[in-house]
Design a protein around this motif. Structure first.
Motif, short mmCIF file in Angstrom:
data_model
loop_
_atom_site.label_atom_id
_atom_site.label_comp_id
_atom_site.label_asym_id
_atom_site.label_seq_id
_atom_site.Cartn_x
_atom_site.Cartn_y
_atom_site.Cartn_z
N UNK A 380 -4.62 -3.44 2.63
CA UNK A 380 -5.77 -2.74 3.21
C UNK A 380 -5.33 -1.70 4.22
N UNK A 381 -4.36 -2.05 5.07
CA UNK A 381 -3.88 -1.10 6.07
C UNK A 381 -3.25 0.12 5.42
N UNK A 382 -2.52 -0.09 4.32
CA UNK A 382 -1.93 1.04 3.59
C UNK A 382 -3.02 1.91 2.98
N UNK A 383 -4.03 1.27 2.40
CA UNK A 383 -5.11 2.02 1.76
C UNK A 383 -5.91 2.84 2.77
N UNK A 384 -6.06 2.32 4.00
CA UNK A 384 -6.84 2.99 5.03
C UNK A 384 -5.99 3.91 5.89
N UNK A 385 -4.72 4.09 5.53
CA UNK A 385 -3.79 4.92 6.30
C UNK A 385 -3.58 4.41 7.72
N UNK A 387 -1.42 1.96 8.21
CA UNK A 387 -0.02 1.58 8.18
C UNK A 387 0.78 2.71 7.54
N UNK A 388 1.61 3.37 8.32
CA UNK A 388 2.40 4.51 7.87
C UNK A 388 3.86 4.28 8.28
N UNK A 389 4.79 5.12 7.81
CA UNK A 389 6.20 4.95 8.22
C UNK A 389 6.40 4.95 9.73
N UNK A 390 5.49 5.60 10.47
CA UNK A 390 5.67 5.68 11.92
C UNK A 390 5.42 4.35 12.62
N UNK A 391 4.63 3.45 12.03
CA UNK A 391 4.37 2.17 12.69
C UNK A 391 4.69 0.98 11.80
N UNK A 392 5.50 1.21 10.75
CA UNK A 392 5.79 0.14 9.79
C UNK A 392 6.50 -1.04 10.44
N UNK A 393 7.51 -0.78 11.26
CA UNK A 393 8.27 -1.89 11.84
C UNK A 393 7.46 -2.64 12.88
#
Length: 491
Positions: A380-385, A387-393
């Motif tokens: 869900x976080x990926x679909x809603x943008x 979760x991106x490379x900037x906050x993945x970790x």
């Protein structure tokens, strides 16, 4: 005639109009009593089973006048629902029975599968007539799923201008802005004044009947701003549009995925947005009513993909539903063999202590549930943008912290329960350690697997669940049985 007489006449005319409106909204049945939608709809605004049965009986008896009488009071959206509720072989008969009620408003509201199957049974000239009356985006939705021969036959029956617009839309990728945009919009040059624009809107009858803003374009037809209707109505006529237009606007590239379009509408609270081609020229617009449908569709699609249920539509043909689901069941069958292989490695251990076989499903099952929770949040976080490379970790650390807390809580509970039930503290310690380890592994898999698939440009909603289930089952059995063997629990 006095002012009082004029006032009385206006009141009498208003009363007559109200009576006429009431009669049109609530037509009388043969017994003379007004027929309202409450007779067909329940308290949840769904068509009543008795009403649907009455329509089906009338269709069976070929009493088409009765069918028309029953359907006439319904809203187009409710007529579309009725098509979903009758059997597939009754739908063409229903369409012919209700005649003029089968308008473009009903076609636009139909479920995609129902519309596709119904359209295939109608003559090409009838479908072409519907497509010509629909907005371009709705016409494309009606024709895009037809097979190539039927699609060509319908397009051949359409007016050249409408055919060119639909063929242009069909040339864009599926589920892109080009497919969902409407080509009906209002665009004017920046040299106009507010008065010029008002006169233009009043005089040109071919303009769209519904719109919320006017796009201001330069000589190359590139959008440079917008004017909402409220501004136009409240500004003096002599003010140039260039001075009152809103310059900041969200432009939608024609090849943008519809999911990204929906996210932009949500993020910037848009009512409508201009669609531009690769050269920046204005070629269409997308409105919020289209986006609401996309948001609902995408949310349901991700949930169904996670479960491997295909389109998940109850109107989907059985063969299509079977092919969509069985491939994921076969994939699960293959991954399940890995878990079976792990169990086979500890055959002697299980044989020496039957309690292990009783407890194995608990470890694997809870690990699977923990992995599914993390997976759902991540997808869900990926679909809603979100979760991106900037906050993945940061997201990984967050989910690992939650997994540690969940694992510790569940491990203490299951460890104490097993110790008391089986009278074996060592067995309680082993299952507690295994549970803790597997929930942590499940949390890690639930966040890292979809992130990896996203990095590989694969849809994480499609195949993540297969890999997460395989990981939690295999690792759950391996850790539990491995710890039981190494601890000396089995003599």
């Amino acid at each position: 005639m006095s002012d009082t007489d004029l006032k009385d006449e206006r009141i009498e005319d208003a009363d007559l109009r109200d009576e006429s409106l009431a009669a049109s909204e609530f037509p009388e049945d043969p017994d003379g009593e007004p027929e309202t939608e409450s007779e067909s709809l329940d308290e949840d605004n769904r068509l009543k089973a008795d009403y649907v049965r009455a329509v089906k009986d009338a269709l069976w008896e070929e009493d088409f006048d009765r069918v028309y009488e029953l359907v006439e009071p319904l809203h187009p959206a409710d007529i579309a629902d009725l098509f979903e509720l009758v059997d597939a072989d009754e739908r063409p008969v229903l369409a012919r029975s209700i005649r003029d009620l089968m308008g473009v408003e009903v076609i636009a509201e139909l479920n995609d599968w129902v519309r596709e199957l119904l359209v295939e049974t109608l003559p090409a000239e009838v479908v072409a007539g519907f497509a010509g009356e629909l907005d371009t985006d709705d016409a494309v939705a009606m024709l895009e799923d037809l097979d190539e021969d039927n699609q060509r036959a319908v397009l051949a029956e359409m007016e050249p201008e409408d055919r060119a617009a639909i063929e242009s839309a069909l040339s864009y990728p599926d589920e892109s802005a080009g497919r969902m945009m409407s080509r009906e919009f209002v665009a004017v040059p920046e040299t106009m004044t507010v008065g010029d624009l008002i006169d233009f809107l009043r005089e040109h009858r071919e303009l769209p009947t519904e719109f919320w803003e006017v796009f201001i374009v330069d000589p190359m037809h590139r959008p440079i701003g917008t004017c909402v209707l409220s501004w136009i109505l409240r500004c003096p006529r002599n003010i140039p549009l260039y001075d009152v237009m809103k310059r900041e606007q969200t432009l939608i590239p024609v090849d943008m995925d519809q999911e990204e379009v929906a996210l932009r509408f949500q993020k910037y609270a848009l009512i409508s947005a201009a669609v531009v081609d690769t050269s920046g020229r204005l070629i269409g617009q997308i409105t919020v009513d289209d986006v609401v449908h996309i948001i609902s569709e995408e949310a349901g699609e991700d949930a169904l993909l996670l479960s491997g249920a295909g389109d998940g539509d109850i109107n989907e043909p059985i063969r299509d539903a079977w092919s969509g689901r069985v491939r994921w069941l076969i994939a699960n069958l293959l991954t399940a063999t890995l878990a079976s292989a792990v169990i086979a490695m500890f055959e002697d251990t299980i044989a020496a202590m039957v309690a292990l076989a009783t407890l194995m499903p608990i470890v694997a099952g809870l690990g699977g549930n923990a992995g599914t929770q993390t997976l759902a949040v991540t997808v869900r976080a990926l679909a809603m943008n979100q979760l991106t490379p900037s906050n993945a970790w940061r997201a990984v650390r967050r989910e690992m912290s939650i997994a540690l807390l969940n694992g510790g809580t569940v491990a203490v509970i299951i460890g104490l329960a097993v110790s008391l039930i089986f009278g074996n503290p060592m067995l309680g310690g082993v299952i507690a350690a295994a549970m803790m380890t597997n929930i942590v592994i499940a949390g890690m898999a639930g966040v890292l697997i979809p992130l990896a698939l996203e990095r590989l440009n694969a849809d994480p909603a499609i195949s993540s669940s297969v890999f997460v289930t395989m990981t939690t089952d295999s690792m759950g059995f391996l850790v539990f049985l491995g710890l039981a063997t190494m601890s000396g629990l089995v003599g």
